[in-house]
Write a protein that holds these residues in place. Structure first.
Motif, PDB file in Angstrom:
ATOM      1  N   LEU A  93       0.837  -1.196   0.000  1.00  0.00           N
ATOM      2  CA  LEU A  93       0.000   0.000   0.000  1.00  0.00           C
ATOM      3  C   LEU A  93       0.872   1.246   0.000  1.00  0.00           C
ATOM      4  N   LEU A  94       1.955   1.152   0.703  1.00  0.00           N
ATOM      5  CA  LEU A  94       2.863   2.296   0.753  1.00  0.00           C
ATOM      6  C   LEU A  94       4.236   1.828   1.198  1.00  0.00           C
ATOM      7  N   GLY A  95       5.218   2.636   0.846  1.00  0.00           N
ATOM      8  CA  GLY A  95       6.578   2.289   1.239  1.00  0.00           C
ATOM      9  C   GLY A  95       7.386   3.540   1.485  1.00  0.00           C
ATOM     10  N   GLY A  96       8.475   3.369   2.211  1.00  0.00           N
ATOM     11  CA  GLY A  96       9.330   4.526   2.456  1.00  0.00           C
ATOM     12  C   GLY A  96      10.558   4.157   3.241  1.00  0.00           C
TER      13      GLY A  96
ATOM     14  N   ALA B 131       5.616   7.130   0.581  1.00  0.00           N
ATOM     15  CA  ALA B 131       4.611   7.464  -0.430  1.00  0.00           C
ATOM     16  C   ALA B 131       3.544   6.381  -0.433  1.00  0.00           C
ATOM     17  N   ILE B 132       2.315   6.820  -0.261  1.00  0.00           N
ATOM     18  CA  ILE B 132       1.175   5.904  -0.319  1.00  0.00           C
ATOM     19  C   ILE B 132       0.709   5.822  -1.762  1.00  0.00           C
ATOM     20  N   GLY B 133       0.464   4.613  -2.259  1.00  0.00           N
ATOM     21  CA  GLY B 133      -0.148   4.474  -3.575  1.00  0.00           C
ATOM     22  C   GLY B 133      -1.644   4.716  -3.429  1.00  0.00           C
TER      23      GLY B 133
HETATM   24  P1  AMP Z   1       7.722   3.467  -4.399  1.00  0.00           P
HETATM   25  O1  AMP Z   1       7.788   4.923  -4.830  1.00  0.00           O
HETATM   26  O2  AMP Z   1       8.138   2.516  -5.476  1.00  0.00           O
HETATM   27  O3  AMP Z   1       8.349   3.247  -3.087  1.00  0.00           O
HETATM   28  O4  AMP Z   1       6.173   3.154  -4.226  1.00  0.00           O
HETATM   29  C1  AMP Z   1       5.412   3.635  -3.146  1.00  0.00           C
HETATM   30  C2  AMP Z   1       3.986   3.187  -3.328  1.00  0.00           C
HETATM   31  O5  AMP Z   1       3.474   3.737  -4.536  1.00  0.00           O
HETATM   32  C3  AMP Z   1       3.840   1.685  -3.509  1.00  0.00           C
HETATM   33  O6  AMP Z   1       3.737   1.047  -2.275  1.00  0.00           O
HETATM   34  C4  AMP Z   1       2.544   1.595  -4.300  1.00  0.00           C
HETATM   35  O7  AMP Z   1       1.430   1.645  -3.427  1.00  0.00           O
HETATM   36  C5  AMP Z   1       2.566   2.842  -5.133  1.00  0.00           C
HETATM   37  N1  AMP Z   1       2.988   2.526  -6.511  1.00  0.00           N
HETATM   38  C6  AMP Z   1       4.242   2.392  -6.998  1.00  0.00           C
HETATM   39  N2  AMP Z   1       4.228   2.128  -8.318  1.00  0.00           N
HETATM   40  C7  AMP Z   1       2.934   2.096  -8.686  1.00  0.00           C
HETATM   41  C8  AMP Z   1       2.232   1.868  -9.925  1.00  0.00           C
HETATM   42  N3  AMP Z   1       2.879   1.663 -11.072  1.00  0.00           N
HETATM   43  N4  AMP Z   1       0.873   1.895  -9.918  1.00  0.00           N
HETATM   44  C9  AMP Z   1       0.201   2.132  -8.772  1.00  0.00           C
HETATM   45  N5  AMP Z   1       0.790   2.361  -7.591  1.00  0.00           N
HETATM   46  C10 AMP Z   1       2.135   2.345  -7.532  1.00  0.00           C
END
Ligand code: AMP
Length: 439
Positions: free
Chosen positions: A298-301, A322-324
């Motif tokens: 759902l989100l990572g950081g 960042a939350i998706g």
């Molecule tokens: P990141 O920036 O890769 O650490 O991603 C943080 C969050 O953004 C992830 O946990 C996802 O919830 C969301 N996310 C990343 N890539 C995508 C994508 N292509 N489509 C939808 N959500 C995304």
């Protein structure tokens, strides 16, 4: 002449339509309210940046930079300009840190607590929960070390805030996974250990992992390649390469989480796909069956204590997530009960539906609607060509009341008002409508 095929949204992008957009707004409003309680201010950075920002910040060897960015050569428009390689932002931390450096926010000496909400772009293979344009709600806390930016308290406070936000949104069963990837020195040490261990096994891995084993061994731990999982699980753990400082920092983060009752599990393979992370890394995931399928993050950081320096700025340790938002929406929709709660706003009915009886009453209906809307009421107008039955059906679908404007009503500045909840119908002066419709 045959009619041309209608155009469609580009693969991996989509339109968000009402009523679903009400859920998006509800999420964003809740996030804004929670962030305000924790003292965050909003930052809005450009949607495109110099390609070099991501190459330097996110890392050349990451999937994002090596194959997922939307990059183009931007032509010069005047003699004074140079052509430049630009990229649609694939994430926003690098942009926020660039802005921190550019506006010398560190010189305030204060800890900067910033949040953003906006679209990001990655050329990924589209599937449920994974799009080429997707939305992130993110937060960054950074500042000079003297502002307390390195404190493990910041990490724990940030994680506690995410837990509060998810709880307030009604997300059920979230799980927090944490790890520490150590300082850049620790990572160098681990890199050597990992290279050595990989040398013995990499020939049995997929081509992608064989390449990563050479170029950036840490990335092997991110690999989802099913056939390689047993080999990867048997690799040395980063925890065993952490120096004393990193160990103590991580222990303090965990102790603070314990103290405020935020549950977590330690995942030794959680190194995350971006090169700038140091020390604490984390992900909030949703278990299977909650609408996200394989895209369950759902989100990572995490922390990025060296990112500002990598981008040519002053020392400015920081941490963010960042939350998706797309995935949050899918989760809330799938977790049906919560979806109903959160969607209260979505299915909320309008205050009134004005039904003019005959097209001669249309202008009067518009004038009355203007008055009611300016008084803060939500109003829909029918059309004078509708039969009374059709007006009632249309009104009942979208509004709590129907306001009927017939010839007599218009002549006497009155209206016939029916409340659908009680079935009660009365004829009243138009001047009383605002008061009555509020209830
Ligand atoms: P990141 O920036 O890769 O650490 O991603 C943080 C969050 O953004 C992830 O946990 C996802 O919830 C969301 N996310 C990343 N890539 C995508 C994508 N292509 N489509 C939808 N959500 C995304």
């Amino acid at each position: 002449m045959p009619s041309p095929n209608p155009l469609k949204a580009v693969r991996g992008t989509r339109d968000l339509l009402p009523p679903e957009t009400a859920l998006w707004n509800h999420i964003e409003q809740t996030a804004r309210a929670v962030f305000a309680r924790y003292g965050f201010g909003e930052i809005r950075t450009p949607i495109f940046e110099a390609t070099e920002l991501f190459a330097r910040g996110v890392g050349e060897e990451t999937d994002i930079v090596s194959k997922e960015m939307y990059t183009w050569e931007d032509r010069a428009r005047a003699q004074s300009e140079k052509p430049q390689s630009l990229t649609l932002r694939p994430e926003n931390t690098a942009g926020v840190v660039r802005a921190y450096i550019e506006h010398k926010l560190g010189e305030t000496g204060q800890l900067q607590k910033l949040f953003y909400i906006g679209p990001q772009f990655r050329r990924e293979r589209p599937q449920r929960g994974r799009y080429r344009q997707f939305w992130q709600i993110g937060v960054e806390v950074l500042g000079p070390p003297s502002s307390g930016s390195e404190s493990p308290l910041r990490d724990a406070e940030l994680l506690e805030m995410v837990a509060t936000l998810l709880d307030e949104l009604g997300v059920r069963n979230w799980q927090l996974q944490v790890n520490s990837v150590g300082s850049s020195e620790d990572r160098k040490r681990y890199d050597a250990v990992l290279r050595q261990a990989l040398a013995g096994v990499k020939d049995r891995m997929c081509p992608d992992n064989q390449r990563r084993a050479e170029t950036n061994p840490l990335r092997v731990l991110d690999s989802k390649e099913p056939a390689d999982q047993a080999l990867i699980d048997a690799l040395p753990k980063i925890a065993d390469s952490l120096g004393e400082d990193s160990r103590a920092h991580f222990a303090a983060v965990l102790a603070a989480l314990d103290a405020c009752g935020v549950r977590y599990t330690i995942n030794p393979r959680l190194v995350r796909g971006l090169d700038y992370y140091t020390r604490t890394t984390f992900e909030f995931t949703i278990p299977d069956g909650s609408g996200l399928g394989t895209q369950n993050a759902l989100l990572g950081g995490g922390r990025y204590d060296g990112l500002s320096e990598m981008l040519g700025g002053p020392r400015a340790p920081g941490i963010g997530f960042a939350i998706g938002e797309d995935r949050l929406v899918l989760t809330l929709q799938a977790q049906a009960e919560q979806a109903v709660n959160s969607a209260d706003a979505q299915i909320q009915k309008l205050d009134a539906y004005i039904a003019p009886m005959g097209v001669e009453r249309n202008a009067a209906a518009l004038a009355l609607a203007r008055e009611l809307r300016r008084a803060g009421l939500s109003v829909e107008i029918g059309d004078g060509s509708f039969r009374l039955k059709k007006s009632f059906e249309a009104a009942d679908r979208v509004a709590r009341h129907i306001v009927i404007l017939g010839e007599d009503e218009v002549a006497t500045s009155t209206a016939t008002l029916k409340a659908f909840a009680t079935g009660e119908q009365i004829k009243i002066p138009q001047a009383d409508l605002v008061q009555l419709l509020r209830h």
